[in-house]
Write a protein that holds these residues in place. Structure first.
Motif, short mmCIF file in Angstrom:
data_model
loop_
_atom_site.label_atom_id
_atom_site.label_comp_id
_atom_site.label_asym_id
_atom_site.label_seq_id
_atom_site.Cartn_x
_atom_site.Cartn_y
_atom_site.Cartn_z
N ALA A 106 0.17 3.97 -2.81
CA ALA A 106 0.63 4.42 -1.59
C ALA A 106 0.01 5.62 -1.07
CB ALA A 106 2.27 4.72 -2.07
N ARG A 107 -0.45 6.42 -2.01
CA ARG A 107 -1.21 7.87 -1.55
C ARG A 107 -2.64 7.52 -0.66
NH1 ARG A 107 -3.06 11.75 -6.37
NH2 ARG A 107 -5.21 10.82 -6.34
N CYS A 108 -3.28 6.04 -1.12
CA CYS A 108 -4.06 5.57 -0.04
C CYS A 108 -3.47 4.99 0.92
CB CYS A 108 -4.98 4.63 -1.16
SG CYS A 108 -6.05 5.42 -2.52
N SER A 109 -2.75 4.02 0.85
CA SER A 109 -2.53 3.26 1.92
C SER A 109 -1.38 3.94 3.13
CB SER A 109 -1.43 1.95 1.46
OG SER A 109 -0.49 2.71 0.82
N ARG A 110 -0.79 5.10 2.65
CA ARG A 110 -0.13 5.55 3.61
C ARG A 110 -1.00 6.36 4.92
NH1 ARG A 110 2.68 9.03 0.59
NH2 ARG A 110 3.88 7.27 -0.32
N PRO A 111 -1.97 7.09 4.48
CA PRO A 111 -2.57 7.64 5.29
C PRO A 111 -3.66 6.79 6.06
CG PRO A 111 -3.48 8.12 3.31
CD PRO A 111 -2.13 7.55 3.25
N MET A 112 -3.91 5.74 5.39
CA MET A 112 -4.72 4.42 6.14
C MET A 112 -3.88 4.00 7.33
SD MET A 112 -7.92 3.94 4.95
CE MET A 112 -8.33 2.34 4.89
N ARG A 113 -2.54 3.62 6.85
CA ARG A 113 -1.82 3.27 7.76
C ARG A 113 -1.58 4.22 9.25
NH1 ARG A 113 1.66 1.49 3.66
NH2 ARG A 113 3.24 3.23 3.98
N GLU A 114 -1.65 5.48 8.77
CA GLU A 114 -1.24 6.62 10.00
C GLU A 114 -2.60 6.25 10.83
OE1 GLU A 114 -0.53 9.97 7.83
OE2 GLU A 114 1.54 9.44 7.24
N LEU A 144 -9.01 -5.56 -5.07
CA LEU A 144 -8.37 -4.51 -4.39
C LEU A 144 -7.69 -4.90 -3.26
CD1 LEU A 144 -8.33 -1.44 -3.94
CD2 LEU A 144 -10.38 -1.54 -2.57
N SER A 145 -7.97 -5.63 -2.71
CA SER A 145 -7.33 -6.38 -1.30
C SER A 145 -5.79 -6.74 -1.77
CB SER A 145 -8.12 -7.03 -0.53
OG SER A 145 -8.60 -8.49 -1.31
N ARG A 146 -5.73 -7.60 -2.90
CA ARG A 146 -4.60 -8.10 -3.60
C ARG A 146 -3.63 -7.02 -3.90
NH1 ARG A 146 -3.82 -13.28 -5.24
NH2 ARG A 146 -6.01 -13.54 -5.56
N ALA A 147 -4.39 -5.82 -4.58
CA ALA A 147 -3.39 -4.78 -4.98
C ALA A 147 -3.00 -4.07 -3.87
CB ALA A 147 -4.27 -3.74 -5.89
N LEU A 148 -3.67 -3.92 -2.69
CA LEU A 148 -3.36 -3.03 -1.88
C LEU A 148 -2.21 -3.82 -1.06
CD1 LEU A 148 -6.61 -2.02 -0.43
CD2 LEU A 148 -4.60 -0.44 -1.28
N MET A 149 -2.20 -5.06 -0.98
CA MET A 149 -1.22 -5.92 -0.26
C MET A 149 0.20 -5.92 -1.21
SD MET A 149 -3.19 -9.42 0.68
CE MET A 149 -1.83 -10.52 1.36
N SER A 150 0.29 -6.10 -2.66
CA SER A 150 1.42 -5.84 -3.33
C SER A 150 2.10 -4.42 -3.18
CB SER A 150 1.00 -6.20 -4.83
OG SER A 150 0.14 -5.35 -5.32
N ALA A 151 1.15 -3.43 -2.92
CA ALA A 151 1.46 -2.03 -3.19
C ALA A 151 2.01 -1.46 -1.77
CB ALA A 151 0.58 -1.11 -3.58
N SER A 152 1.78 -2.51 -0.70
CA SER A 152 2.07 -1.99 0.79
C SER A 152 3.43 -1.63 0.99
CB SER A 152 1.79 -2.96 1.67
OG SER A 152 2.47 -4.24 1.46
N HIS A 153 4.45 -2.11 0.34
CA HIS A 153 5.94 -1.93 0.46
C HIS A 153 6.77 -1.09 -0.48
CE1 HIS A 153 5.52 -4.10 4.38
NE2 HIS A 153 5.21 -5.14 3.84
N ASP A 154 5.67 -0.70 -1.42
CA ASP A 154 6.10 0.17 -2.51
C ASP A 154 5.79 1.63 -2.48
OD1 ASP A 154 7.06 0.83 -5.08
OD2 ASP A 154 5.78 -0.49 -6.23
N ASP A 155 6.51 2.57 -1.93
CA ASP A 155 6.19 3.72 -1.99
C ASP A 155 6.26 4.40 -3.21
OD1 ASP A 155 5.74 3.75 1.00
OD2 ASP A 155 8.27 4.31 1.26
#
Length: 217
Positions: free
Chosen positions: A127-135, A111-122
């Motif tokens: 991104a539906r998970c990572s965007r609200p987490m960043r906020e 999961l952590s590897r997938a989140l890292m690879s998707a962090s800059h790919d909107d």
């Protein structure tokens, strides 16, 4: 009466589709926990008693399925972040939340590897998970910066990448259960304005001094 029959079929189809969706989610959750996020999608579909085509109709790709599986956990992490906004120690609150992210990532290998690879790919479904987490993380980070515990130039994007990297390092080194916490503390020391002191609210008690031999005193 014959004209009403087509109206009944869509309702039945929607019910069947919902059951398939729920079965796929349940099987994916089990598979990801047991085999990691690279678990076979064909096996997930088979255990859900549907074809692989049905899986792809609901989830166009692996990231879409992962996003749906982790939605509940993300909601819990977001609620946790909101509660931590009232913590009187902003840096300790930030550390607590970052630890919770690492703990969550550790439950699903990859999961952590997938989140890292998707962090800059909107365009990624993750991104539906990572965007609200960043906020959510940004709100905690800003409080820590305002308290002088973290340098002003630190971005939440960089901090989330570092956190996921720590989770990945811990995943690759299961024989060192305390590695994630050590790396997190090292990271936060580097984020301090002076880069030296222990972040406020994260101090641990120093080791006890060894007992002196009374005969040698």
């Amino acid at each position: 009466m014959a004209q009403q029959e087509p109206q009944k079929r869509p309702r039945s189809q929607r019910a069947d589709a919902r059951r398939n969706y729920d079965r796929l989610l349940a099987e994916a959750r089990t598979a990801f926990a047991e085999y990691g996020t690279s678990a076979s999608l064909e096996d997930i579909a088979r255990h859900a008693n549907v074809g692989i085509g049905t899986l792809y109709r609901h989830f166009p790709n692996r990231h879409a399925l992962m996003s749906a599986v982790f939605e509940e956990a993300v909601s819990d992490l977001l609620a946790h972040s909101r509660a931590l906004l009232d913590d009187p120690q902003p840096c300790a609150a930030l550390v607590t939340w970052l630890r919770a992210i690492i703990t969550h990532a550790s439950e699903y290998r990859g999961l952590s590897r997938a989140l890292m690879s998707a962090s800059h790919d909107d365009s990624s479904a993750l991104a539906r998970c990572s965007r609200p987490m960043r906020e959510a993380g940004a709100a905690l980070l800003i409080r820590a910066q305002q308290a002088g515990a973290v340098r002003p130039g630190v971005s939440i994007g960089d901090l989330m990448q570092l956190t996921n990297a720590i989770a990945l390092a811990a995943e690759e080194t299961p024989e060192e259960p305390e590695l994630a916490d050590r790396l997190l503390m090292l990271t936060l020391r580097g984020l301090k304005p002076d880069g030296s002191a222990t972040p406020a609210g994260t101090e641990t008690a120093p080791p006890a001094a060894p007992a002196r031999d009374s005969a040698a005193a």
